[in-house]
Scaffold this motif. Structure first.
Motif, PDB file in Angstrom:
ATOM      1  N   ALA A  12       0.756  -1.117   0.047  1.00 29.96           N
ATOM      2  CA  ALA A  12       0.065  -0.058   0.250  1.00 29.96           C
ATOM      3  C   ALA A  12       0.880   1.332  -0.190  1.00 29.96           C
ATOM      4  CB  ALA A  12      -1.053  -0.018   1.018  1.00 29.96           C
ATOM      5  N   LEU A  13       0.537   2.371  -0.580  1.00 30.66           N
ATOM      6  CA  LEU A  13       1.146   3.601  -0.548  1.00 30.66           C
ATOM      7  C   LEU A  13       1.217   4.022   0.905  1.00 30.66           C
ATOM      8  CD1 LEU A  13       2.261   5.171  -2.905  1.00 30.66           C
ATOM      9  CD2 LEU A  13      -0.058   6.704  -2.794  1.00 30.66           C
ATOM     10  N   ASN A  14       2.406   4.470   1.040  1.00 31.23           N
ATOM     11  CA  ASN A  14       2.801   5.204   2.353  1.00 31.23           C
ATOM     12  C   ASN A  14       2.554   4.472   3.737  1.00 31.23           C
ATOM     13  OD1 ASN A  14       3.537   7.483   3.830  1.00 31.23           O
ATOM     14  ND2 ASN A  14       1.400   7.916   4.496  1.00 31.23           N
ATOM     15  N   LEU A 263      -1.385   0.233  -5.449  1.00 29.38           N
ATOM     16  CA  LEU A 263      -1.003   0.944  -4.477  1.00 29.38           C
ATOM     17  C   LEU A 263      -1.923   1.990  -3.807  1.00 29.38           C
ATOM     18  CD1 LEU A 263       2.853   1.345  -5.469  1.00 29.38           C
ATOM     19  CD2 LEU A 263       1.801  -0.298  -3.938  1.00 29.38           C
ATOM     20  N   ILE A 264      -2.409   2.781  -4.782  1.00 30.94           N
ATOM     21  CA  ILE A 264      -3.166   3.705  -4.018  1.00 30.94           C
ATOM     22  C   ILE A 264      -4.582   2.956  -3.569  1.00 30.94           C
ATOM     23  CG2 ILE A 264      -4.857   5.679  -4.872  1.00 30.94           C
ATOM     24  CD1 ILE A 264      -2.692   6.389  -6.834  1.00 30.94           C
ATOM     25  N   LEU A 265      -5.183   2.434  -4.209  1.00 29.23           N
ATOM     26  CA  LEU A 265      -6.399   1.738  -3.609  1.00 29.23           C
ATOM     27  C   LEU A 265      -6.068   0.886  -2.303  1.00 29.23           C
ATOM     28  CD1 LEU A 265      -8.261  -0.207  -6.680  1.00 29.23           C
ATOM     29  CD2 LEU A 265      -9.225   1.777  -4.841  1.00 29.23           C
ATOM     30  N   ALA A 272      -6.923  -6.819   4.807  1.00 25.17           N
ATOM     31  CA  ALA A 272      -7.931  -8.303   4.272  1.00 25.17           C
ATOM     32  C   ALA A 272      -8.258  -8.036   2.984  1.00 25.17           C
ATOM     33  CB  ALA A 272      -8.758  -8.708   5.313  1.00 25.17           C
ATOM     34  N   SER A 273      -8.566  -6.713   2.373  1.00 29.67           N
ATOM     35  CA  SER A 273      -9.262  -6.566   1.175  1.00 29.67           C
ATOM     36  C   SER A 273      -8.164  -5.992   0.451  1.00 29.67           C
ATOM     37  CB  SER A 273     -10.291  -5.549   1.333  1.00 29.67           C
ATOM     38  OG  SER A 273     -11.226  -6.125   2.371  1.00 29.67           O
ATOM     39  N   ARG A 274      -6.833  -6.184   0.598  1.00 30.10           N
ATOM     40  CA  ARG A 274      -5.874  -5.332  -0.557  1.00 30.10           C
ATOM     41  C   ARG A 274      -5.777  -6.190  -1.699  1.00 30.10           C
ATOM     42  NH1 ARG A 274      -0.878  -3.256   3.148  1.00 30.10           N
ATOM     43  NH2 ARG A 274      -1.951  -1.930   4.351  1.00 30.10           N
ATOM     44  N   ASP A 346       3.107 -10.353  -0.782  1.00 30.98           N
ATOM     45  CA  ASP A 346       4.107  -9.454  -0.039  1.00 30.98           C
ATOM     46  C   ASP A 346       3.549  -8.110   0.277  1.00 30.98           C
ATOM     47  OD1 ASP A 346       6.416  -8.198   0.905  1.00 30.98           O
ATOM     48  OD2 ASP A 346       7.367  -7.766  -0.961  1.00 30.98           O
ATOM     49  N   TYR A 347       3.472  -7.504   1.546  1.00 32.41           N
ATOM     50  CA  TYR A 347       2.842  -6.140   1.860  1.00 32.41           C
ATOM     51  C   TYR A 347       4.060  -5.277   1.937  1.00 32.41           C
ATOM     52  CZ  TYR A 347      -1.397  -8.873   2.537  1.00 32.41           C
ATOM     53  OH  TYR A 347      -2.358  -9.757   2.403  1.00 32.41           O
TER      54      TYR A 347
END
Length: 446
Positions: A12-14, A263-265, A272-274, A346-347
Motif C-alpha cells: 500500500a502507498l505510504n 498501491l493507491i487503492l 484483508a481486502s488489499r 508481500d505487503y
C-alpha cells in the motif's frame, strides 16, 4: 517459476506512515496518475473534451511511457482472442479503429501487416473457433454507422498450403491458419509523443514528470478557515528527491499507474481486502539467420495448451516485425515474485519496484524460445537468436482469463469525488488505449 509458487505484491502507498496528512493548497479538476500510453490517452481526451477545465498528469519517471508502454511488441491487435463481451475485446475493437484513425491523421508511423495464426492438425479446432467468433462479434459502443454486412473483425480461414503461399518458411506440418488483415504494427513512441503534444498544447492540460504520488486521502474540509473545496481526493506528490511533498485537491482522480496501480487503492482498503498484483516477465529475442526469408506478416502460433502452458501461455512466442523490417520473437512468460519470505502476498512497500531488477535481457530463455519457434518455423537456427529486451506485465490472477478492471470509488463513499482505477491493463492495452480513454471520459465521467 511455477505459477503456484508465485507471490503477489499487495503493498500500500505510504504504508510506513512517513507522509502525514496535509490539507490541499490548490485544486485541479482532473488528475491522472501515470504517464504510460493509457494515462496519456485519458489526459489527452480530458483536455480535449473539457478545454476550460484543468487536467494534470503526474508521472514519476523523467519521461512518458518508461515501463510497460515502451516494452511490448508494438502490435495493433485486431481483437481476436478474448470473450466477446469482455472489455478486452470491445475496447480492442474500438481502439484499433481509433488508433489507425489517429495515425493517419497525425502521420504517426504504422503498417497494417496482417497476421497469421497458424495451427497444426490437432490445433485446427482452435483457429476454427476464432474464425466463428470473429464473424459473430458485434460492433463496439461508439462505432460509426456501418453497412449491415460489414464485419468489425474481417478474417479468413485458410489451409496450410495457402498459408505457405503467403509465408513459404512455415512448417509443412501447419495444417490451417487464420488470416487477420486488420492487425498491424505502430511506432509506440511516436504515438505517445503525439498524445503528449496534444496535452501540452491544450488550454488546461499539463504534464508533470519526475513526480511521484506518495499519499492519497479523501478530502476532509477542516472548519471554515481552510480553502473552500468541494469533495475530492487530496493527493500528495514529491518531485525528484524533495523531502516534503505538495498537496493538491483532485476533484476527479484517475489512477492509471500500471504496474503500481494497486498501491493507491490498497492504501484506502483494509489489509484483508488489499488487491495483489502478480508480475509476468516477458523476454524478447532479436533474430537474424536462416528460415525467415522475406517474411512480411506477423506470425502467431496457437496458445500453448500442454504441460508447459504456464511458461508459454497467452498468445505464445510469436514473430513480430518492427517498422524497419527487423524480426523478433517473444514474449515468453516467466513469473517473478518480490524478494520476500511471505508464503502468499508481500505487503512491503519497499519492494514495489523489485521488477526493475528483472529487466536485463539474458540468454537463459533463448533455447526454450527457439524450441517454441521451431514448431512453426523449422528453418530457424539457435545461433540466430540473441537477447533483445524485457518487459513486465501486470496480472491480477495467475490462471485463466482476466479482463481489464475499471473500478470506481468515491471520496464521500457514495457519489461525489470520483476516483477511477485501471488495473490489469496488459495486452491489448496499447491497442485499446484510445478506447479506454473514451470509456473513462465519455462513459464514466460523462
Amino acid at each position: 517459476m511455477a505459477a503456484t509458487k508465485v507471490r503477489g505484491l499487495a503493498a500500500a502507498l505510504n504504508a510506513t506512515g512517513r507522509f502525514k496528512y496535509k490539507g490541499p493548497d490548490a485544486a485541479v479538476d482532473f488528475l491522472v496518475v501515470g504517464g504510460g500510453v493509457v494515462g496519456l490517452a485519458i489526459a489527452q481526451r480530458l483536455s480535449e473534451r473539457f478545454p476550460t477545465k484543468s487536467t494534470y498528469l503526474v508521472e514519476r519517471h523523467p519521461h512518458a511511457g518508461e515501463e510497460t508502454s515502451s516494452r511490448n511488441s508494438e502490435v495493433i491487435h485486431a481483437g481476436l482472442y478474448y470473450p466477446p463481451d469482455s472489455l478486452k475485446t470491445q475496447l480492442c475493437l474500438r481502439g484499433r479503429h481509433l488508433m489507425y484513425e489517429r495515425c493517419n491523421k497525425l502521420n504517426v508511423p504504422y503498417r497494417k501487416t496482417g497476421k497469421l495464426v497458424v495451427a497444426h492438425e490437432n490445433q485446427r479446432p482452435y483457429v476454427e473457433s476464432l474464425f466463428d467468433k470473429a464473424r459473430q462479434l458485434p460492433w463496439p459502443k461508439h462505432s460509426l454507422p456501418h453497412r449491415a454486412e460489414e464485419q468489425v473483425l474481417p478474417v479468413s480461414l485458410i489451409s496450410g498450403a495457402q498459408a505457405r503461399e503467403l509465408e513459404p518458411n512455415l512448417s509443412p506440418d501447419i495444417a490451417a491458419a487464420l488470416w487477420s488483415p486488420e492487425t498491424g504494427i505502430v511506432d509506440s513512441h511516436s504515438f505517445m509523443e503525439s498524445l503528449e503534444k496534444d496535452i501540452s498544447e491544450s488550454e488546461g492540460g499539463e504534464l508533470v514528470f519526475s513526480t511521484r504520488v506518495v499519499r492519497v486521502d479523501p478530502y476532509k474540509r477542516e472548519g471554515s478557515s481552510g480553502p473552500n473545496f468541494e469533495e475530492g481526493w487530496v493527493v500528495q506528490t514529491v518531485t525528484e528527491n524533495a523531502e516534503q511533498g505538495d498537496a493538491l485537491l483532485a476533484r476527479t482522480l484517475i489512477n492509471a499507474s500500471g504496474l503500481s496501480a494497486n498501491l493507491i487503492l490498497n492504501s484506502l482498503l483494509p489489509e484483508a481486502s488489499r488487491i495483489p498484483i502478480f508480475y509476468a516477465r516477458g523476454s524478447y529475442a532479436a533474430y537474424s539467420g536462416p528460415g525467415i526469408s522475406r517474411i512480411n506478416r506477423l506470425i502467431y502460433p496457437c496458445p500453448e495448451t500442454g504441460p508447459n502452458k504456464h511458461a508459454f501461455q497467452s498468445l505464445g512466442t510469436h514473430l513480430t516485425l518492427d517498422l524497419q523490417g527487423k524480426i523478433r520473437f517473444g514474449p515468453d512468460l516467466e513469473w517473478i515474485s518480490p524478494p520476500s519470505d511471505a508464503e502468499t502476498h508481500d505487503y512491503n512497500e519497499e519492494n514495489v519496484d523489485f521488477w526493475r531488477k528483472h529487466l536485463t535481457p539474458s540468454d537463459s530463455r533463448l533455447e526454450e524460445m527457439y524450441r517454441a519457434v521451431m514448431e512453426y518455423l523449422p528453418g530457424v537456427s539457435l545461433e540466430g537468436f540473441r537477447p533483445d529486451y524485457v518487459g513486465v506485465r501486470p496480472k491480477l490472477k495467475l490462471l485463466g482469463f482476466q479482463d481489464f478492471v475499471v473500478r470506481k470509488d468515491y471520496a464521500d463513499g457514495s457519489e461525489r469525488g470520483l476516483m477511477v482505477s485501471l488495473m490489469g491493463i496488459e495486452s491489448p492495452g496499447l491497442t485499446s488505449s484510445l478506447a479506454i480513454a473514451e470509456h473513462v471520459v465519455d462513459d464514466i465521467i460523462g
